[in-house]
Design an enzyme around this catalytic site. Structure first.
Site, PDB file in Angstrom:
ATOM      1  N   ARG A 152       0.058   4.715   4.037  1.00  0.00           N
ATOM      2  CA  ARG A 152      -0.155   5.237   2.673  1.00  0.00           C
ATOM      3  C   ARG A 152      -0.381   6.746   2.743  1.00  0.00           C
ATOM      4  O   ARG A 152      -1.519   7.218   2.676  1.00  0.00           O
ATOM      5  CB  ARG A 152      -1.346   4.554   1.987  1.00  0.00           C
ATOM      6  CG  ARG A 152      -1.056   3.147   1.560  1.00  0.00           C
ATOM      7  CD  ARG A 152      -2.265   2.542   0.863  1.00  0.00           C
ATOM      8  NE  ARG A 152      -2.332   2.844  -0.554  1.00  0.00           N
ATOM      9  CZ  ARG A 152      -3.380   2.525  -1.310  1.00  0.00           C
ATOM     10  NH1 ARG A 152      -4.437   1.947  -0.787  1.00  0.00           N
ATOM     11  NH2 ARG A 152      -3.377   2.800  -2.599  1.00  0.00           N
ATOM     12  N   PRO A 153       0.701   7.513   2.885  1.00  0.00           N
ATOM     13  CA  PRO A 153       0.542   8.962   3.013  1.00  0.00           C
ATOM     14  C   PRO A 153       0.059   9.583   1.706  1.00  0.00           C
ATOM     15  O   PRO A 153       0.120   8.938   0.650  1.00  0.00           O
ATOM     16  CB  PRO A 153       1.959   9.434   3.344  1.00  0.00           C
ATOM     17  CG  PRO A 153       2.865   8.396   2.782  1.00  0.00           C
ATOM     18  CD  PRO A 153       2.108   7.102   2.813  1.00  0.00           C
ATOM     19  N   ILE A 154      -0.392  10.832   1.767  1.00  0.00           N
ATOM     20  CA  ILE A 154      -0.758  11.525   0.523  1.00  0.00           C
ATOM     21  C   ILE A 154       0.072  12.806   0.392  1.00  0.00           C
ATOM     22  O   ILE A 154      -0.343  13.780  -0.220  1.00  0.00           O
ATOM     23  CB  ILE A 154      -2.279  11.791   0.403  1.00  0.00           C
ATOM     24  CG1 ILE A 154      -2.788  12.680   1.536  1.00  0.00           C
ATOM     25  CG2 ILE A 154      -3.054  10.499   0.372  1.00  0.00           C
ATOM     26  CD1 ILE A 154      -4.196  13.207   1.253  1.00  0.00           C
ATOM     27  N   ASN A 159      -9.398   1.153 -11.577  1.00  0.00           N
ATOM     28  CA  ASN A 159      -8.444   2.246 -11.367  1.00  0.00           C
ATOM     29  C   ASN A 159      -8.444   3.283 -12.484  1.00  0.00           C
ATOM     30  O   ASN A 159      -7.816   4.332 -12.355  1.00  0.00           O
ATOM     31  CB  ASN A 159      -7.047   1.681 -11.107  1.00  0.00           C
ATOM     32  CG  ASN A 159      -6.976   0.998  -9.743  1.00  0.00           C
ATOM     33  OD1 ASN A 159      -7.882   1.159  -8.925  1.00  0.00           O
ATOM     34  ND2 ASN A 159      -5.927   0.231  -9.502  1.00  0.00           N
ATOM     35  N   ASP A 210      -0.300  -4.977  -7.926  1.00  0.00           N
ATOM     36  CA  ASP A 210      -1.627  -5.498  -7.576  1.00  0.00           C
ATOM     37  C   ASP A 210      -1.777  -6.986  -7.887  1.00  0.00           C
ATOM     38  O   ASP A 210      -2.702  -7.634  -7.398  1.00  0.00           O
ATOM     39  CB  ASP A 210      -2.721  -4.703  -8.315  1.00  0.00           C
ATOM     40  CG  ASP A 210      -2.732  -3.250  -7.881  1.00  0.00           C
ATOM     41  OD1 ASP A 210      -2.223  -2.970  -6.783  1.00  0.00           O
ATOM     42  OD2 ASP A 210      -3.231  -2.409  -8.638  1.00  0.00           O
ATOM     43  N   VAL A 267       7.013  -1.560  -4.701  1.00  0.00           N
ATOM     44  CA  VAL A 267       6.168  -0.350  -4.730  1.00  0.00           C
ATOM     45  C   VAL A 267       5.708   0.033  -3.320  1.00  0.00           C
ATOM     46  O   VAL A 267       5.823   1.189  -2.911  1.00  0.00           O
ATOM     47  CB  VAL A 267       4.949  -0.553  -5.664  1.00  0.00           C
ATOM     48  CG1 VAL A 267       4.049   0.674  -5.647  1.00  0.00           C
ATOM     49  CG2 VAL A 267       5.408  -0.855  -7.088  1.00  0.00           C
ATOM     50  N   CYS A 320      -7.603   0.746   0.825  1.00  0.00           N
ATOM     51  CA  CYS A 320      -6.965  -0.482   1.284  1.00  0.00           C
ATOM     52  C   CYS A 320      -5.783  -0.130   2.171  1.00  0.00           C
ATOM     53  O   CYS A 320      -5.020   0.780   1.864  1.00  0.00           O
ATOM     54  CB  CYS A 320      -6.459  -1.301   0.090  1.00  0.00           C
ATOM     55  SG  CYS A 320      -7.757  -2.221  -0.722  1.00  0.00           S
TER      56      CYS A 320
END
Ligand code: EPU
Length: 412
Positions: free
Chosen positions: A122-124, A22, A302, A324, A117
């Site tokens: 999971r919007p942006i 990451n 994670d 989260v 994933c």
């Protein structure tokens, strides 16, 4: 692709932790901002990195990757419609958008909507809102994002301290001479690593609590940078050691895994630190735990699915609350198949231990789900089969060799 995994003969060993996934993804994207050659070391050879490099090469960038070192020679490419299928294979591909905005005074490009994933929806939207706030024209269809216009510096106040949004803003403004401010920014170690990389190219970045101020430089100089270690890989191996007979991990700064090691030592494991290494020793009396997974400096989300496996081997009831993501729960059903007593009530994972793991056929739905299934499989001497194991290779370098060195058999 499927893998068969079983416990052969666990032996205490030393595992060298690889560079952070990451951190590497945004730093690789950031390298195209440079006006001089850039050398980046400790980049892990994992599929997400390989795909990101392939996308940049297709776009026309001059990049070489060998022995964990990436060399980038600055090139000016023609902005156009970048529609390579690879863009959809990882979420981190959207960092290229931030870097393109940062690189050119005038943006005029289209980009496929990124993948990654599947952790629920999971919007942006935060990223796109930030681009709009900079004055850019952002047009979104189901498949593409088109960005046009001149950007200007501004003050961003994030709704939640989103890692990706903070990174995309940092990339977008690192060559802009007027100061940009991000309030409520993410301060994950990987964000700080990117800031350090941008600083080494010349961008001035100040961080105070959750406020980041960025004063860019028109000309960014080359640098020779070392990416930080992967704290989630480190946490994965510490938990593996906790499930078995201890472990030593090297190439790790204890600060980066402090939240995880504090938890492990609070529940009863002995953790010892030396320069660049951490040893976890198995103890007899381990306590169940209640924790919340939160943005940094909390316990990272994670590591949540992996802690579920650890909890299954501790007498009593543990609770892991995910705050989260709304739907990071694909591991629950699969772990149940392996006889783990786990339920999910409103993102609180309740695990009652101890369970005897049964060998099973399970499916991995995302990177950390596969790592959790791997840990559970390592507790049985008979082979379990994990389908879609390629998801594991997105984030764990040399995983087969590392497991084999600990006496865990991993056959593809
Ligand atoms: N969110 C939105 N809109 C946005 C962006 C985020 O609603 O535009 C939501 C997300 O859905 C999530 C929350 O905000 O509920 C936080 O997401 P964040 O933006 O912080 O996460 P990310 O940047 O998408 C990175 C890592 C993840 C890690 C999270 C949190 C990369 C490539 N991914 O994701 O890593 O879980 O930060 O630390 O850096 C992994 O390595 O397995 C992984 C999923």
């Amino acid at each position: 692709m499927k893998a068969k995994i079983r416990l052969k003969n666990y032996q205490f060993n030393t595992i060298k932790i690889s560079g952070s996934k990451n951190s590497s993804l945004p730093i690789i994207a950031a390298s195209i901002l440079s006006d001089e050659p850039v050398i980046i070391n400790n980049i892990p050879n994992i599929s997400d990195v390989i795909i990101l490099i392939a996308i940049l090469k297709k776009m026309g960038y001059n990049i070489h990757f060998k022995n964990n070192t990436l060399i980038v020679n600055p090139t000016n490419i023609k902005q156009s419609f970048f529609n390579y299928k690879d863009i959809k294979k990882l979420r981190g591909s959207y960092y290229i958008m931030g870097a393109l905005i940062g690189k050119y005074n005038y943006s005029n490009f289209s980009f496929l909507y990124p993948g990654g994933c599947k952790l629920g929806n999971r919007p942006i939207n935060y990223h796109l809102d930030a681009f709009k706030k900079m004055g850019l024209n952002v047009n979104v269809t189901k498949r593409n994002i088109t960005i046009k216009g001149y950007k200007s510096s501004c003050i961003h106040t994030l709704e939640t301290p989103s890692v990706g949004t903070t990174i995309n803003i940092l990339l977008s403004c690192s060559k802009t001479e007027n100061t940009t401010i991000i309030n409520n920014a993410a301060i994950e170690p990987e964000v700080i690593d990117l800031c350090n990389f941008l600083r080494s190219m010349g961008t001035i970045i100040k961080i105070e609590n959750r406020t980041i101020s960025i004063t860019g430089k028109k000309y960014l100089k080359g640098c020779n940078y070392i990416v930080m270690e992967d704290r989630i890989e480190a946490g994965t191996f510490l938990i593996l050691g906790a499930l078995h007979n201890g472990i030593k991990i090297t190439n790790i700064n204890y600060e980066s895994v402090k939240e995880i090691t504090t938890l492990l030592s609070d529940i009863g494991y002995t953790i010892t630190y030396e320069e660049n290494s951490i040893t976890l020793t198995k103890e007899k009396c381990i306590k169940p735990f209640y924790i919340e997974l939160k943005p940094h400096p909390g316990i990272p989300t994670d590591i949540g699915p992996l802690l579920c496996v650890l909890a299954s081997q501790i007498d009593g009831r543990s609770i892991i609350k995910e705050t989260v993501y709304h739907e990071r729960n694909s591991h629950v059903k699969q772990l149940r198949k392996m006889n783990i007593n786990i339920s999910n009530i409103n993102n609180e994972f309740i695990i009652c231990g101890k369970s005897t793991i049964v060998n099973s056929k399970v499916k991995s739905f995302d990177l950390r789900c596969s790592a959790a299934l791997l840990l559970a499989s390592s507790l049985n001497v008979h082979f379990s089969t994990i389908y879609d194991i390629e998801k594991l290779f997105r984030g764990y370098e040399d995983i087969k060799q590392k497991l084999n060195s600990l006496g865990i058999e991993f056959i593809i």
